[in-house]
Design a protein around this motif. Structure first.
Motif, PDB file in Angstrom:
ATOM      1  N   LYS A 111       0.874  -1.175   0.000  1.00  0.00           N
ATOM      2  CA  LYS A 111       0.000   0.000   0.000  1.00  0.00           C
ATOM      3  C   LYS A 111       0.908   1.221   0.000  1.00  0.00           C
ATOM      4  CE  LYS A 111      -3.367  -2.579   2.650  1.00  0.00           C
ATOM      5  NZ  LYS A 111      -3.936  -2.800   3.964  1.00  0.00           N
ATOM      6  N   TYR A 112       0.648   2.156  -0.926  1.00  0.00           N
ATOM      7  CA  TYR A 112       1.515   3.318  -1.066  1.00  0.00           C
ATOM      8  C   TYR A 112       0.687   4.593  -1.135  1.00  0.00           C
ATOM      9  CZ  TYR A 112       5.287   6.301  -2.763  1.00  0.00           C
ATOM     10  OH  TYR A 112       6.209   7.296  -2.895  1.00  0.00           O
ATOM     11  N   ASN A 113       0.958   5.530  -0.231  1.00  0.00           N
ATOM     12  CA  ASN A 113       0.294   6.830  -0.241  1.00  0.00           C
ATOM     13  C   ASN A 113       1.144   7.766  -1.080  1.00  0.00           C
ATOM     14  OD1 ASN A 113      -0.221   9.649   0.591  1.00  0.00           O
ATOM     15  ND2 ASN A 113      -1.701   8.693   1.963  1.00  0.00           N
ATOM     16  N   LEU A 114       0.601   8.231  -2.195  1.00  0.00           N
ATOM     17  CA  LEU A 114       1.364   9.028  -3.151  1.00  0.00           C
ATOM     18  C   LEU A 114       1.750  10.398  -2.607  1.00  0.00           C
ATOM     19  CD1 LEU A 114      -0.777   7.985  -6.182  1.00  0.00           C
ATOM     20  CD2 LEU A 114       1.630   7.421  -5.871  1.00  0.00           C
ATOM     21  N   GLU A 115       0.860  11.045  -1.889  1.00  0.00           N
ATOM     22  CA  GLU A 115       1.154  12.377  -1.352  1.00  0.00           C
ATOM     23  C   GLU A 115       2.211  12.333  -0.256  1.00  0.00           C
ATOM     24  OE1 GLU A 115      -1.735  15.477  -0.080  1.00  0.00           O
ATOM     25  OE2 GLU A 115      -3.043  14.424  -1.498  1.00  0.00           O
ATOM     26  N   LYS A 116       2.007  11.444   0.701  1.00  0.00           N
ATOM     27  CA  LYS A 116       2.912  11.345   1.843  1.00  0.00           C
ATOM     28  C   LYS A 116       4.155  10.513   1.541  1.00  0.00           C
ATOM     29  CE  LYS A 116      -0.911  11.645   5.104  1.00  0.00           C
ATOM     30  NZ  LYS A 116      -1.656  10.925   6.149  1.00  0.00           N
ATOM     31  N   GLN A 117       4.132   9.769   0.428  1.00  0.00           N
ATOM     32  CA  GLN A 117       5.195   8.850   0.044  1.00  0.00           C
ATOM     33  C   GLN A 117       5.494   7.877   1.181  1.00  0.00           C
ATOM     34  OE1 GLN A 117       8.506  10.575  -2.087  1.00  0.00           O
ATOM     35  NE2 GLN A 117       7.222  12.129  -3.004  1.00  0.00           N
ATOM     36  N   GLU A 118       4.420   7.284   1.716  1.00  0.00           N
ATOM     37  CA  GLU A 118       4.526   6.288   2.782  1.00  0.00           C
ATOM     38  C   GLU A 118       4.042   4.946   2.248  1.00  0.00           C
ATOM     39  OE1 GLU A 118       3.607   9.276   6.529  1.00  0.00           O
ATOM     40  OE2 GLU A 118       2.035   7.905   5.870  1.00  0.00           O
ATOM     41  N   LEU A 119       4.696   3.869   2.708  1.00  0.00           N
ATOM     42  CA  LEU A 119       4.265   2.562   2.245  1.00  0.00           C
ATOM     43  C   LEU A 119       4.131   1.575   3.380  1.00  0.00           C
ATOM     44  CD1 LEU A 119       6.600   0.111   1.979  1.00  0.00           C
ATOM     45  CD2 LEU A 119       7.498   1.716   0.342  1.00  0.00           C
ATOM     46  N   GLU A 120       3.334   0.552   3.111  1.00  0.00           N
ATOM     47  CA  GLU A 120       3.147  -0.577   4.020  1.00  0.00           C
ATOM     48  C   GLU A 120       3.148  -1.823   3.150  1.00  0.00           C
ATOM     49  OE1 GLU A 120      -0.447  -2.496   6.702  1.00  0.00           O
ATOM     50  OE2 GLU A 120      -0.434  -0.330   6.347  1.00  0.00           O
ATOM     51  N   ALA A 121       3.941  -2.810   3.520  1.00  0.00           N
ATOM     52  CA  ALA A 121       4.033  -4.040   2.740  1.00  0.00           C
ATOM     53  C   ALA A 121       3.675  -5.228   3.609  1.00  0.00           C
ATOM     54  CB  ALA A 121       5.441  -4.198   2.178  1.00  0.00           C
ATOM     55  N   GLU A 122       3.032  -6.235   3.002  1.00  0.00           N
ATOM     56  CA  GLU A 122       2.602  -7.434   3.726  1.00  0.00           C
ATOM     57  C   GLU A 122       2.988  -8.671   2.933  1.00  0.00           C
ATOM     58  OE1 GLU A 122      -1.626  -7.382   4.498  1.00  0.00           O
ATOM     59  OE2 GLU A 122      -1.602  -5.211   4.797  1.00  0.00           O
ATOM     60  N   SER A 123       3.230  -9.758   3.674  1.00  0.00           N
ATOM     61  CA  SER A 123       3.444 -11.045   3.025  1.00  0.00           C
ATOM     62  C   SER A 123       2.081 -11.675   2.755  1.00  0.00           C
ATOM     63  CB  SER A 123       4.281 -11.959   3.931  1.00  0.00           C
ATOM     64  OG  SER A 123       3.516 -12.371   5.044  1.00  0.00           O
ATOM     65  N   ASP A 124       2.105 -12.844   2.163  1.00  0.00           N
ATOM     66  CA  ASP A 124       0.840 -13.534   1.900  1.00  0.00           C
ATOM     67  C   ASP A 124       0.370 -14.342   3.108  1.00  0.00           C
ATOM     68  OD1 ASP A 124       2.584 -15.634   1.913  1.00  0.00           O
ATOM     69  OD2 ASP A 124       2.163 -16.302  -0.129  1.00  0.00           O
ATOM     70  N   GLY A 125       1.077 -14.227   4.232  1.00  0.00           N
ATOM     71  CA  GLY A 125       0.689 -14.937   5.442  1.00  0.00           C
ATOM     72  C   GLY A 125       1.344 -16.302   5.581  1.00  0.00           C
ATOM     73  N   THR A 136       6.729 -19.198   4.220  1.00  0.00           N
ATOM     74  CA  THR A 136       7.726 -19.360   3.166  1.00  0.00           C
ATOM     75  C   THR A 136       7.935 -18.085   2.357  1.00  0.00           C
ATOM     76  OG1 THR A 136       6.025 -20.190   1.664  1.00  0.00           O
ATOM     77  CG2 THR A 136       7.303 -21.831   2.909  1.00  0.00           C
ATOM     78  N   GLU A 137       6.983 -17.190   2.389  1.00  0.00           N
ATOM     79  CA  GLU A 137       7.092 -15.943   1.617  1.00  0.00           C
ATOM     80  C   GLU A 137       7.016 -14.753   2.556  1.00  0.00           C
ATOM     81  OE1 GLU A 137       4.708 -13.753  -1.918  1.00  0.00           O
ATOM     82  OE2 GLU A 137       4.965 -15.912  -2.092  1.00  0.00           O
ATOM     83  N   ARG A 138       8.034 -13.919   2.514  1.00  0.00           N
ATOM     84  CA  ARG A 138       8.096 -12.761   3.397  1.00  0.00           C
ATOM     85  C   ARG A 138       8.244 -11.496   2.570  1.00  0.00           C
ATOM     86  NH1 ARG A 138      11.727 -14.198   8.451  1.00  0.00           N
ATOM     87  NH2 ARG A 138      11.690 -11.948   8.425  1.00  0.00           N
ATOM     88  N   VAL A 139       8.074 -10.360   3.214  1.00  0.00           N
ATOM     89  CA  VAL A 139       8.322  -9.073   2.576  1.00  0.00           C
ATOM     90  C   VAL A 139       9.833  -8.891   2.487  1.00  0.00           C
ATOM     91  CG1 VAL A 139       8.096  -6.579   2.827  1.00  0.00           C
ATOM     92  CG2 VAL A 139       6.188  -8.065   3.452  1.00  0.00           C
TER      93      VAL A 139
END
Length: 164
Positions: free
Chosen positions: A134-148, A151-154
Motif C-alpha cells: 500500500k503506497y500513499n502518493l502524497e505522503k510517500q509512505e508505504l506498508e508491505a505485507e506477506s501472503d501470510g 515461506t514468503e516474506r516481505v
C-alpha cells in the motif's frame, strides 16, 4: 461511431485521475487500448488489451483497466490488471518511482496505490517486494505485507548512495 463518442465522453468524465507530479495535476488523461466498453448508467468503463494510461509523467500499462466512477467525479477508482501491470511516475523532479503487480488499484480520493500479487515498488535504486504493498502518493509512505505463509516474506533492498 456514436458508441465511440459516448465512450469517449464517459472517459473524459473520469478525468479526476491525478497524482503527485506537480505538472501532472494540470494535464489531461489519455487512455488507450485495443478495445473498450462501458456502462454510462452504472458509471463503469473497461479497457482491454494493450492498455496505456498517461497523464503528464504518469504511465500505467496493463492488460485490463476498469474505472469505477460510482462515488462521483474526483473519487474514481482505477483497477489495472496484468502479468504484471505497471506504474511509473516522476515525483516532484525526483527519480521515477516504479511499481508492478498483478493488480494495481488507484483510489483518486485517497491518493493511494494498492499493489496486489507479486507486488514490487522501487525508487532511487531501493526496492520493496511483497504480496501486498500500500503506497500513499502524497505522503510517500508505504506498508508491505506477506501472503501470510511462512515461506514468503516481505523483502526490502536498500541501495547505497550513488548506486542504482
Amino acid at each position: 461511431m456514436k458508441s465511440n463518442i459516448i465512450l469517449l465522453s464517459l472517459c473524459l468524465a473520469f478525468s479526476g485521475f491525478c497524482l503527485a507530479g506537480p505538472d501532472d495535476f494540470k494535464k489531461e488523461i489519455q487512455v488507450g487500448s485495443d478495445r473498450q466498453f462501458g456502462s454510462i448508467k452504472d458509471k463503469v468503463m473497461t479497457f482491454v488489451d494493450n492498455v496505456k494510461v498517461q497523464q503528464g509523467s504518469l504511465l500505467i500499462e496493463a492488460d485490463k483497466l476498469e474505472v469505477l466512477a460510482t462515488a462521483g467525479k474526483g473519487k474514481e477508482v482505477f483497477i489495472a490488471s496484468g502479468k504484471p501491470a505497471s506504474y511509473s511516475q516522476m515525483l516532484d523532479g525526483e527519480k521515477p518511482i516504479k511499481a508492478k503487480a498483478n493488480e494495481i488499484r488507484y483510489d483518486v480520493a485517497e491518493g493511494t496505490l494498492v499493489l496486489t500479487g507479486n507486488a514490487e515498488l522501487s525508487q532511487n535504486g531501493s526496492m520493496v517486494q511483497g504480496a501486498i504493498i500500500k503506497y500513499n502518493l502524497e505522503k510517500q509512505e508505504l506498508e508491505a505485507e506477506s501472503d501470510g505463509k511462512k515461506t514468503e516474506r516481505v523483502t526490502t533492498v536498500f541501495s547505497p548512495e550513488g548506486k542504482e
